[in-house]
Design a protein around this motif. Structure first.
Motif, PDB file in Angstrom:
ATOM      1  N   GLN A  68      -2.799  -0.790  -9.051  1.00 46.84           N
ATOM      2  CA  GLN A  68      -4.078  -0.110  -9.241  1.00 46.84           C
ATOM      3  C   GLN A  68      -4.197   1.086  -8.307  1.00 46.84           C
ATOM      4  N   GLN A  69      -5.025   2.033  -8.687  1.00 49.29           N
ATOM      5  CA  GLN A  69      -5.235   3.224  -7.872  1.00 49.29           C
ATOM      6  C   GLN A  69      -6.235   2.900  -6.768  1.00 49.29           C
ATOM      7  N   ALA A  70      -5.871   3.200  -5.536  1.00 49.21           N
ATOM      8  CA  ALA A  70      -6.774   2.948  -4.418  1.00 49.21           C
ATOM      9  C   ALA A  70      -6.259   3.722  -3.212  1.00 49.21           C
ATOM     10  N   ASP A  71      -7.137   3.866  -2.227  1.00 49.63           N
ATOM     11  CA  ASP A  71      -6.830   4.618  -1.015  1.00 49.63           C
ATOM     12  C   ASP A  71      -6.692   3.647   0.156  1.00 49.63           C
ATOM     13  N   VAL A  72      -5.641   3.802   0.935  1.00 51.35           N
ATOM     14  CA  VAL A  72      -5.419   2.875   2.051  1.00 51.35           C
ATOM     15  C   VAL A  72      -6.578   2.877   3.042  1.00 51.35           C
ATOM     16  N   TYR A  73      -7.318   3.972   3.134  1.00 55.33           N
ATOM     17  CA  TYR A  73      -8.420   4.020   4.102  1.00 55.33           C
ATOM     18  C   TYR A  73      -9.635   3.199   3.646  1.00 55.33           C
ATOM     19  N   ARG A  74      -9.692   2.913   2.328  1.00 58.98           N
ATOM     20  CA  ARG A  74     -10.839   2.144   1.782  1.00 58.98           C
ATOM     21  C   ARG A  74     -10.306   1.202   0.736  1.00 58.98           C
ATOM     22  N   LEU A  75      -9.667   0.133   1.174  1.00 61.99           N
ATOM     23  CA  LEU A  75      -9.037  -0.789   0.225  1.00 61.99           C
ATOM     24  C   LEU A  75     -10.113  -1.594  -0.502  1.00 61.99           C
ATOM     25  N   PRO A  76     -10.009  -1.708  -1.826  1.00 62.09           N
ATOM     26  CA  PRO A  76     -11.052  -2.373  -2.612  1.00 62.09           C
ATOM     27  C   PRO A  76     -10.885  -3.895  -2.632  1.00 62.09           C
ATOM     28  N   PHE A  77     -10.726  -4.481  -1.453  1.00 64.23           N
ATOM     29  CA  PHE A  77     -10.508  -5.920  -1.329  1.00 64.23           C
ATOM     30  C   PHE A  77     -11.334  -6.432  -0.153  1.00 64.23           C
ATOM     31  N   GLY A  78     -11.687  -7.703  -0.243  1.00 63.68           N
ATOM     32  CA  GLY A  78     -12.469  -8.301   0.826  1.00 63.68           C
ATOM     33  C   GLY A  78     -11.628  -8.583   2.068  1.00 63.68           C
ATOM     34  N   ASP A  79     -12.319  -8.932   3.140  1.00 63.61           N
ATOM     35  CA  ASP A  79     -11.633  -9.344   4.365  1.00 63.61           C
ATOM     36  C   ASP A  79     -10.773 -10.574   4.055  1.00 63.61           C
ATOM     37  N   ASP A  80      -9.654 -10.696   4.775  1.00 64.14           N
ATOM     38  CA  ASP A  80      -8.850 -11.935   4.701  1.00 64.14           C
ATOM     39  C   ASP A  80      -8.305 -12.234   3.311  1.00 64.14           C
ATOM     40  N   THR A  81      -7.940 -11.234   2.532  1.00 63.44           N
ATOM     41  CA  THR A  81      -7.543 -11.480   1.138  1.00 63.44           C
ATOM     42  C   THR A  81      -6.053 -11.749   0.982  1.00 63.44           C
ATOM     43  N   PHE A  82      -5.213 -11.183   1.881  1.00 62.59           N
ATOM     44  CA  PHE A  82      -3.762 -11.216   1.646  1.00 62.59           C
ATOM     45  C   PHE A  82      -3.016 -11.930   2.779  1.00 62.59           C
ATOM     46  N   ASP A  83      -1.900 -12.545   2.398  1.00 63.59           N
ATOM     47  CA  ASP A  83      -1.012 -13.132   3.409  1.00 63.59           C
ATOM     48  C   ASP A  83      -0.167 -12.045   4.070  1.00 63.59           C
ATOM     49  N   VAL A  84       0.205 -11.036   3.284  1.00 65.85           N
ATOM     50  CA  VAL A  84       1.034  -9.936   3.805  1.00 65.85           C
ATOM     51  C   VAL A  84       0.499  -8.618   3.246  1.00 65.85           C
TER      52      VAL A  84
ATOM     53  N   HIS B 232       1.758  -4.737   3.219  1.00 62.63           N
ATOM     54  CA  HIS B 232       3.015  -4.029   3.506  1.00 62.63           C
ATOM     55  C   HIS B 232       2.878  -2.543   3.173  1.00 62.63           C
ATOM     56  N   ALA B 233       3.503  -1.687   3.973  1.00 54.96           N
ATOM     57  CA  ALA B 233       3.526  -0.245   3.671  1.00 54.96           C
ATOM     58  C   ALA B 233       4.901   0.306   4.018  1.00 54.96           C
ATOM     59  N   HIS B 234       5.576   0.871   3.017  1.00 51.47           N
ATOM     60  CA  HIS B 234       6.884   1.488   3.279  1.00 51.47           C
ATOM     61  C   HIS B 234       6.762   2.997   3.135  1.00 51.47           C
ATOM     62  N   GLN B 235       7.006   3.709   4.221  1.00 49.75           N
ATOM     63  CA  GLN B 235       7.018   5.178   4.240  1.00 49.75           C
ATOM     64  C   GLN B 235       5.674   5.751   3.816  1.00 49.75           C
TER      65      GLN B 235
ATOM     66  N   VAL C 179       0.836  -1.209   0.000  1.00 54.53           N
ATOM     67  CA  VAL C 179       0.000   0.000   0.000  1.00 54.53           C
ATOM     68  C   VAL C 179       0.867   1.253   0.000  1.00 54.53           C
ATOM     69  N   GLY C 180       0.460   2.242  -0.789  1.00 50.44           N
ATOM     70  CA  GLY C 180       1.293   3.433  -0.971  1.00 50.44           C
ATOM     71  C   GLY C 180       2.566   3.046  -1.696  1.00 50.44           C
TER      72      GLY C 180
ATOM     73  N   GLY D 108       3.474 -16.720  -6.346  1.00 48.98           N
ATOM     74  CA  GLY D 108       2.383 -15.930  -5.762  1.00 48.98           C
ATOM     75  C   GLY D 108       2.232 -14.619  -6.512  1.00 48.98           C
ATOM     76  N   GLN D 109       1.620 -13.628  -5.844  1.00 48.98           N
ATOM     77  CA  GLN D 109       1.323 -12.388  -6.554  1.00 48.98           C
ATOM     78  C   GLN D 109       1.469 -11.203  -5.619  1.00 48.98           C
ATOM     79  N   ALA D 110       1.894 -10.071  -6.158  1.00 48.29           N
ATOM     80  CA  ALA D 110       1.903  -8.822  -5.392  1.00 48.29           C
ATOM     81  C   ALA D 110       1.042  -7.795  -6.117  1.00 48.29           C
ATOM     82  N   ILE D 111       0.234  -7.095  -5.334  1.00 49.84           N
ATOM     83  CA  ILE D 111      -0.557  -5.982  -5.867  1.00 49.84           C
ATOM     84  C   ILE D 111      -0.056  -4.719  -5.195  1.00 49.84           C
ATOM     85  N   GLY D 112       0.246  -3.697  -5.996  1.00 50.12           N
ATOM     86  CA  GLY D 112       0.629  -2.396  -5.452  1.00 50.12           C
ATOM     87  C   GLY D 112      -0.511  -1.422  -5.639  1.00 50.12           C
ATOM     88  N   ILE D 113      -0.867  -0.701  -4.570  1.00 43.91           N
ATOM     89  CA  ILE D 113      -1.899   0.342  -4.728  1.00 43.91           C
ATOM     90  C   ILE D 113      -1.317   1.676  -4.274  1.00 43.91           C
ATOM     91  N   ASP D 114      -1.779   2.737  -4.908  1.00 45.83           N
ATOM     92  CA  ASP D 114      -1.384   4.084  -4.520  1.00 45.83           C
ATOM     93  C   ASP D 114      -2.554   5.015  -4.816  1.00 45.83           C
TER      94      ASP D 114
END
Ligand SMILES: C[S@@+](CC[C@H](N)C(=O)[O-])C[C@H]1O[C@@H](n2cnc3c(N)ncnc32)[C@H](O)[C@@H]1O
Length: 263
Positions: A87-103, A105-108, A43-44, A61-67
């Motif tokens: 994809q474009q998205a906001d960390v306060y309202r992530l467009p993913f369901g509960d329990d979707t990711f293993d990790v 991550h947010a750097h800075q 995220v970010g 596996g797969q990584a998705i980056g949002i900003d």
């Protein structure tokens, strides 16, 4: 999208710094926890150099980056890579369901938010009970350099003043443990790490990019718009960064806090 003001913006002088980042130099604390096949959300993600590394480390596996910023998402996407999607998205309202990711991550990122605990709650939601949430942020108040430089002290004072006007926390790395606990995580591991720049090439690179940031990035325009600095002060700060980089004794230590949280 949230209306938080991002202190740095995406001027080339900022992206020169972000594009240098790798999983190895920016999330070493997380690497032992990654295994092939994991699904990772970054995220970010900015220009996505770390996201691409994370994708390679969890392949197949797969990584998705949002900003939040569409232009930087387009740049990240243009680079392409195996197993990565932006994809474009906001960390306060992530467009993913509960329990979707293993990790997740947010750097800075958290240092730039007005509501970092809400962001961590949202990251926790998409990581679910079994996922990990990992965050690393710098502690600006602990940045130290040699030789002494009044211009760099002035840069740090001004940087902190601008982030305060943006209702953001420049010392976020100090608070990650407290914020993760407040966000409701049952398990919180807190560590720290540094970036150190002390050879002529890296000091030149860092000094030049911050000299340019001091006069040409969103940080500079916000400092002026908020009435905190004028062009002359920003020019002295830029000269200070270049003079520091020219000094054969130049060294800089950047301290970060890190957290891995779950549950
Ligand atoms: C300091 S950059 C870090 C980029 C990348 N993680 C790295 O370390 O190279 C912070 C990024 O967070 C993004 N950002 C700021 N607020 C955000 C929000 N509410 N949701 C998602 N991204 C956001 C900014 O657009 C920017 O690209």
């Amino acid at each position: 999208m949230s209306d938080d003001t991002y202190t740095h913006g995406h001027h080339d002088s900022v992206l020169r710094s972000h594009r240098w980042r790798t999983a190895e130099n920016s999330c070493g604390y997380l690497l032992p926890r990654l295994t092939p096949g994991m699904r990772v959300l970054d995220v970010g993600c900015g220009p996505g150099t770390i996201t691409r590394d994370l994708a390679a480390l969890v392949a197949p596996g797969q990584a998705i980056g949002i900003d939040r910023a569409g232009d930087i998402v387009a740049q990240a996407r243009a680079e392409g890579a195996e197993g990565v999607h932006f994809q474009q998205a906001d960390v306060y309202r992530l467009p993913f369901g509960d329990d979707t990711f293993d990790v997740v991550h947010a750097h800075q990122l958290l240092q730039h938010l007005t509501r970092p605990v809400d962001a961590l709650r949202e990251m926790r939601r998409v990581a679910g009970a079994h996922g990990l949430v990992a965050a690393r942020d710098s502690i600006y108040g602990s940045f130290r350099w040699s030789p002494d430089s009044p211009a760099l002290e002035d840069w740090l004072d001004l940087y902190v003043a601008v982030t305060r006007r943006n209702d953001a926390e420049a010392d976020a790395g100090r608070y990650l443990k407290a914020w993760a606990r407040e966000a409701g995580f049952a398990n919180v591991e807190y560590t720290s790490s540094t970036w150190t720049f002390a050879n002529p090439e890296t000091c030149r690179w860092w000094g030049d990019l911050w000299a340019d940031r001091a006069t040409s990035s969103d940080f500079a325009s916000q400092a002026v718009d908020y009435g905190l600095a004028d062009a002359a002060r920003l020019g002295r700060i830029a000269d200070g960064w270049r003079a520091w980089a020219d000094d054969p004794d130049a060294a800089l230590i950047i301290l970060h806090g890190e957290v891995i949280a779950s549950g």
